[in-house]
Design a protein around this motif. Structure first.
Motif, PDB file in Angstrom:
ATOM      1  N   ASP A  95     -17.577   4.912 -14.228  1.00 14.06           N
ATOM      2  CA  ASP A  95     -18.427   5.714 -13.359  1.00 14.06           C
ATOM      3  C   ASP A  95     -18.156   5.420 -11.882  1.00 14.06           C
ATOM      4  O   ASP A  95     -17.780   4.323 -11.494  1.00 14.06           O
ATOM      5  CB  ASP A  95     -19.899   5.427 -13.664  1.00 14.06           C
ATOM      6  N   ASP A  96     -18.363   6.445 -11.044  1.00 11.17           N
ATOM      7  CA  ASP A  96     -18.315   6.321  -9.589  1.00 11.17           C
ATOM      8  C   ASP A  96     -17.003   5.697  -9.122  1.00 11.17           C
ATOM      9  O   ASP A  96     -16.975   4.722  -8.366  1.00 11.17           O
ATOM     10  CB  ASP A  96     -19.501   5.494  -9.095  1.00 11.17           C
ATOM     11  N   ALA A  97     -15.890   6.288  -9.578  1.00 15.71           N
ATOM     12  CA  ALA A  97     -14.578   5.758  -9.229  1.00 15.71           C
ATOM     13  C   ALA A  97     -14.349   5.787  -7.727  1.00 15.71           C
ATOM     14  O   ALA A  97     -13.744   4.865  -7.158  1.00 15.71           O
ATOM     15  CB  ALA A  97     -13.487   6.538  -9.949  1.00 15.71           C
ATOM     16  N   HIS A  98     -14.835   6.833  -7.055  1.00 16.56           N
ATOM     17  CA  HIS A  98     -14.573   6.937  -5.621  1.00 16.56           C
ATOM     18  C   HIS A  98     -15.196   5.769  -4.850  1.00 16.56           C
ATOM     19  O   HIS A  98     -14.580   5.238  -3.916  1.00 16.56           O
ATOM     20  CB  HIS A  98     -15.094   8.266  -5.077  1.00 16.56           C
ATOM     21  N   ALA A  99     -16.381   5.370  -5.230  1.00 11.71           N
ATOM     22  CA  ALA A  99     -17.026   4.239  -4.557  1.00 11.71           C
ATOM     23  C   ALA A  99     -16.207   2.964  -4.729  1.00 11.71           C
ATOM     24  O   ALA A  99     -16.106   2.141  -3.806  1.00 11.71           O
ATOM     25  CB  ALA A  99     -18.437   4.040  -5.088  1.00 11.71           C
ATOM     26  N   LEU A 101     -12.959   2.828  -5.052  1.00  5.07           N
ATOM     27  CA  LEU A 101     -11.805   2.960  -4.157  1.00  5.07           C
ATOM     28  C   LEU A 101     -12.208   2.649  -2.715  1.00  5.07           C
ATOM     29  O   LEU A 101     -11.465   1.970  -1.984  1.00  5.07           O
ATOM     30  CB  LEU A 101     -11.223   4.373  -4.237  1.00  5.07           C
ATOM     31  N   GLU A 102     -13.363   3.138  -2.307  1.00  6.20           N
ATOM     32  CA  GLU A 102     -13.832   2.857  -0.950  1.00  6.20           C
ATOM     33  C   GLU A 102     -14.072   1.365  -0.745  1.00  6.20           C
ATOM     34  O   GLU A 102     -13.794   0.823   0.333  1.00  6.20           O
ATOM     35  CB  GLU A 102     -15.128   3.637  -0.680  1.00  6.20           C
ATOM     36  N   ASP A 103     -14.562   0.686  -1.765  1.00  8.04           N
ATOM     37  CA  ASP A 103     -14.779  -0.762  -1.670  1.00  8.04           C
ATOM     38  C   ASP A 103     -13.459  -1.493  -1.440  1.00  8.04           C
ATOM     39  O   ASP A 103     -13.394  -2.445  -0.643  1.00  8.04           O
ATOM     40  CB  ASP A 103     -15.447  -1.284  -2.944  1.00  8.04           C
ATOM     41  N   LEU A 104     -12.405  -1.072  -2.128  1.00  4.16           N
ATOM     42  CA  LEU A 104     -11.105  -1.711  -1.945  1.00  4.16           C
ATOM     43  C   LEU A 104     -10.591  -1.464  -0.535  1.00  4.16           C
ATOM     44  O   LEU A 104     -10.063  -2.374   0.111  1.00  4.16           O
ATOM     45  CB  LEU A 104     -10.101  -1.179  -2.970  1.00  4.16           C
ATOM     46  N   ALA A 106     -12.333  -0.979   2.171  1.00  2.00           N
ATOM     47  CA  ALA A 106     -13.101  -1.791   3.113  1.00  2.00           C
ATOM     48  C   ALA A 106     -12.727  -3.269   3.019  1.00  2.00           C
ATOM     49  O   ALA A 106     -12.616  -3.963   4.035  1.00  2.00           O
ATOM     50  CB  ALA A 106     -14.597  -1.605   2.848  1.00  2.00           C
ATOM     51  N   ALA A 107     -12.507  -3.739   1.796  1.00  2.00           N
ATOM     52  CA  ALA A 107     -12.216  -5.165   1.584  1.00  2.00           C
ATOM     53  C   ALA A 107     -10.838  -5.556   2.082  1.00  2.00           C
ATOM     54  O   ALA A 107     -10.570  -6.736   2.314  1.00  2.00           O
ATOM     55  CB  ALA A 107     -12.348  -5.502   0.096  1.00  2.00           C
ATOM     56  N   THR A 108      -9.940  -4.560   2.243  1.00  2.00           N
ATOM     57  CA  THR A 108      -8.573  -4.853   2.695  1.00  2.00           C
ATOM     58  C   THR A 108      -8.330  -4.360   4.115  1.00  2.00           C
ATOM     59  O   THR A 108      -7.185  -4.148   4.518  1.00  2.00           O
ATOM     60  CB  THR A 108      -7.552  -4.223   1.730  1.00  2.00           C
ATOM     61  N   ASP A 109      -9.398  -4.162   4.868  1.00  2.00           N
ATOM     62  CA  ASP A 109      -9.299  -3.782   6.284  1.00  2.00           C
ATOM     63  C   ASP A 109      -8.545  -2.478   6.487  1.00  2.00           C
ATOM     64  O   ASP A 109      -7.615  -2.386   7.297  1.00  2.00           O
ATOM     65  CB  ASP A 109      -8.623  -4.904   7.094  1.00  2.00           C
ATOM     66  N   GLY A 110      -8.960  -1.479   5.763  1.00  2.00           N
ATOM     67  CA  GLY A 110      -8.384  -0.157   5.961  1.00  2.00           C
ATOM     68  C   GLY A 110      -7.182   0.100   5.078  1.00  2.00           C
ATOM     69  O   GLY A 110      -7.031  -0.468   4.006  1.00  2.00           O
ATOM     70  N   GLY A 111      -6.311   0.953   5.550  1.00  2.00           N
ATOM     71  CA  GLY A 111      -5.224   1.384   4.691  1.00  2.00           C
ATOM     72  C   GLY A 111      -5.661   2.597   3.884  1.00  2.00           C
ATOM     73  O   GLY A 111      -6.746   3.161   4.094  1.00  2.00           O
ATOM     74  N   LEU A 112      -4.841   3.005   2.974  1.00  2.00           N
ATOM     75  CA  LEU A 112      -5.122   4.155   2.128  1.00  2.00           C
ATOM     76  C   LEU A 112      -5.180   3.699   0.689  1.00  2.00           C
ATOM     77  O   LEU A 112      -4.328   2.918   0.235  1.00  2.00           O
ATOM     78  CB  LEU A 112      -4.028   5.221   2.286  1.00  2.00           C
ATOM     79  N   VAL A 113      -6.181   4.155  -0.049  1.00  2.00           N
ATOM     80  CA  VAL A 113      -6.329   3.798  -1.458  1.00  2.00           C
ATOM     81  C   VAL A 113      -6.312   5.086  -2.270  1.00  2.00           C
ATOM     82  O   VAL A 113      -7.097   6.008  -2.003  1.00  2.00           O
ATOM     83  CB  VAL A 113      -7.635   3.025  -1.712  1.00  2.00           C
ATOM     84  N   ALA A 251      -4.470 -12.323  -1.553  1.00  2.00           N
ATOM     85  CA  ALA A 251      -5.836 -11.783  -1.561  1.00  2.00           C
ATOM     86  C   ALA A 251      -5.821 -10.278  -1.797  1.00  2.00           C
ATOM     87  O   ALA A 251      -6.684  -9.740  -2.502  1.00  2.00           O
ATOM     88  CB  ALA A 251      -6.536 -12.104  -0.243  1.00  2.00           C
ATOM     89  N   VAL A 252      -4.851  -9.570  -1.222  1.00  2.00           N
ATOM     90  CA  VAL A 252      -4.737  -8.124  -1.406  1.00  2.00           C
ATOM     91  C   VAL A 252      -4.379  -7.807  -2.854  1.00  2.00           C
ATOM     92  O   VAL A 252      -4.926  -6.873  -3.456  1.00  2.00           O
ATOM     93  CB  VAL A 252      -3.683  -7.538  -0.446  1.00  2.00           C
ATOM     94  N   ILE A 253      -3.482  -8.587  -3.419  1.00  2.00           N
ATOM     95  CA  ILE A 253      -3.105  -8.390  -4.822  1.00  2.00           C
ATOM     96  C   ILE A 253      -4.311  -8.586  -5.734  1.00  2.00           C
ATOM     97  O   ILE A 253      -4.574  -7.770  -6.632  1.00  2.00           O
ATOM     98  CB  ILE A 253      -1.976  -9.366  -5.203  1.00  2.00           C
ATOM     99  N   ASP A 254      -5.062  -9.648  -5.486  1.00  2.00           N
ATOM    100  CA  ASP A 254      -6.240  -9.927  -6.314  1.00  2.00           C
ATOM    101  C   ASP A 254      -7.270  -8.804  -6.210  1.00  2.00           C
ATOM    102  O   ASP A 254      -7.867  -8.398  -7.216  1.00  2.00           O
ATOM    103  CB  ASP A 254      -6.874 -11.258  -5.904  1.00  2.00           C
ATOM    104  N   LEU A 255      -7.487  -8.291  -5.011  1.00  2.00           N
ATOM    105  CA  LEU A 255      -8.460  -7.213  -4.827  1.00  2.00           C
ATOM    106  C   LEU A 255      -7.996  -5.924  -5.508  1.00  2.00           C
ATOM    107  O   LEU A 255      -8.809  -5.198  -6.085  1.00  2.00           O
ATOM    108  CB  LEU A 255      -8.684  -6.969  -3.335  1.00  2.00           C
ATOM    109  N   THR A 256      -6.700  -5.638  -5.442  1.00  2.00           N
ATOM    110  CA  THR A 256      -6.175  -4.438  -6.089  1.00  2.00           C
ATOM    111  C   THR A 256      -6.294  -4.543  -7.597  1.00  2.00           C
ATOM    112  O   THR A 256      -6.703  -3.587  -8.279  1.00  2.00           O
ATOM    113  CB  THR A 256      -4.705  -4.217  -5.684  1.00  2.00           C
ATOM    114  N   ARG A 257      -5.969  -5.698  -8.133  1.00  2.00           N
ATOM    115  CA  ARG A 257      -6.107  -5.910  -9.576  1.00  2.00           C
ATOM    116  C   ARG A 257      -7.573  -5.821 -10.002  1.00  2.00           C
ATOM    117  O   ARG A 257      -7.886  -5.238 -11.053  1.00  2.00           O
ATOM    118  CB  ARG A 257      -5.525  -7.281  -9.961  1.00  2.00           C
ATOM    119  N   ALA A 258      -8.471  -6.388  -9.194  1.00  2.00           N
ATOM    120  CA  ALA A 258      -9.893  -6.345  -9.540  1.00  2.00           C
ATOM    121  C   ALA A 258     -10.412  -4.911  -9.527  1.00  2.00           C
ATOM    122  O   ALA A 258     -11.227  -4.522 -10.368  1.00  2.00           O
ATOM    123  CB  ALA A 258     -10.691  -7.212  -8.565  1.00  2.00           C
TER     124      ALA A 258
END
Length: 275
Positions: A95-99, A101-104, A106-113, A251-258
Motif C-alpha cells: 500500500d501507498d507505494a508513492h509515499a 518512494l518519497e521517503d527514500l 527525502a532520506a537520500t537528500d533529493g535525487g530522483l526515485v 547508507a544509500v544502498i541500505d536505504l534503497t534496499r529497505a
C-alpha cells in the motif's frame, strides 16, 4: 548459471488430489522451459509425468483457456493463465507505494526515485509506474518521455534493469541478452554479454545493482529488486547526478534496499538466496 528458483516437480507437496498436483506440474513446466510453445513430450519430461497424462491435461486446459493450442501438437500458456497472473499482480506492491518512494528521496537528500515493474505485455521489459522527483522538471534534467519509454524499457540497460533481470529464469535472461543495447543508452551501458552475466551474479550476491551512466549520461544509480515472495516483480531506482554520487555510499544502498523491501510482498527473507 542458476537464477530465480522454480520448484522441481519433486518439491511439490500433495495438498489436494493427485490430478491437481499434475496440473500444477504442467503449468510450472511451461515456466521452467521458457520460450513460447512446447509439445507434450517436452512438458512431460520437464514435469516428470507421462505423455498421455500431460496430453489429457493440455486438452482439458485448452477448453478452460489455461492453455492454447498453437499449430499441430504445440501448446502455450493461454489467456486464462495471463488473467490470473495480472489479477495476482494487481495486489502488489504494498500500500501507498508513492509515499515510500518519497521517503527514500527525502532520506537520500533529493535525487530522483523511480519504481519500475515488469511490463505485462511485450516480452521481458520494464515499465516506470511511479516516481518521486519533487519539483524537478525532467526535461530540464535532460530526460524525456522517450528515455522512460524506450531506453529504460530494456532489462539489459541500467541498474533497475539488471536488478530485475538477475532474478528472472535463465531462458528469459538469454532472450534479453540477445537483444541489442537500445539506441540512446548512456556511455556506461554494459555491452559485453559476458560482463553483463557477471554483473547479474553480483546483483544476486549483494541484493542491489549500482549503475554508472548506463541509461543516461551524467546520472549514476542504485537499484534494488522488488519481490513477491521468491518472484521478481520490479525494482526501485535512485538516480543522482554523477558528480554528486560517483558511487552509492553504503547508507544509500541500505536505504534503497529497505525501500524495496517495504514494497515487496515477502516471505521470511527479503530476497531469494543467491545462487
Amino acid at each position: 548459471m542458476q537464477n530465480q528458483h522454480y520448484p522441481n516437480p519433486s518439491e511439490f507437496r500433495s495438498g489436494g488430489t493427485g490430478h491437481a498436483e499434475r496440473v500444477f506440474r504442467v503449468q510450472q513446466a511451461f515456466a521452467d522451459l521458457g520460450g513460447d510453445v512446447h509439445g507434450p513430450g517436452e512438458l512431460a519430461a520437464k514435469s516428470g509425468l507421462d505423455d498421455s497424462a500431460v496430453f489429457r491435461i493440455l486438452q482439458s486446459g485448452v477448453y478452460q483457456g489455461v492453455f492454447e493450442r498453437v499449430g499441430r501438437g504445440r501448446y502455450r500458456l493461454g489467456t486464462g493463465s495471463a488473467y490470473l497472473g495480472l489479477h495476482a499482480l494487481a495486489h502488489a506492491p504494498g500500500d501507498d507505494a508513492h509515499a515510500v518512494l518519497e521517503d527514500l528521496r527525502a532520506a537520500t537528500d533529493g535525487g530522483l526515485v523511480l519504481l519500475y515493474m515488469l511490463a505485462p505485455f511485450g516480452g521481458a521489459q520494464r515499465q516506470c509506474i511511479d516516481m518521486a522527483v519533487g519539483d524537478s522538471d525532467l526535461a530540464e534534467l535532460g530526460m524525456t518521455a522517450r528515455d522512460l519509454l524506450t531506453v529504460t524499457r530494456s532489462l539489459r540497460t541500467g541498474a533497475s534493469g539488471r536488478a530485475i533481470l538477475a532474478y528472472l529464469p535463465e531462458p528469459i535472461q538469454r532472450r534479453v541478452l540477445a537483444e541489442p543495447v537500445p539506441d540512446g543508452a548512456g556511455p556506461g551501458a554494459i555491452r559485453d554479454n559476458e560482463e553483463l552475466r557477471e554483473s547479474l551474479a553480483v546483483v544476486r550476491d549483494q541484493g542491489y545493482a549500482a549503475g554508472r551512466e548506463e541509461c543516461m549520461a551524467g546520472w549514476n544509480s542504485c537499484a534494488a529488486p522488488v519481490m513477491w515472495h521468491d518472484s521478481i516483480v520490479g525494482a526501485v531506482l535512485l538516480l543522482k547526478p554523477a558528480h554528486v554520487m560517483p558511487q552509492p555510499r553504503p547508507a544509500v544502498i541500505d536505504l534503497t534496499r529497505a525501500t524495496a523491501a517495504k514494497l515487496s510482498r515477502l516471505s521470511s527473507n527479503p530476497w531469494p538466496a543467491a545462487y
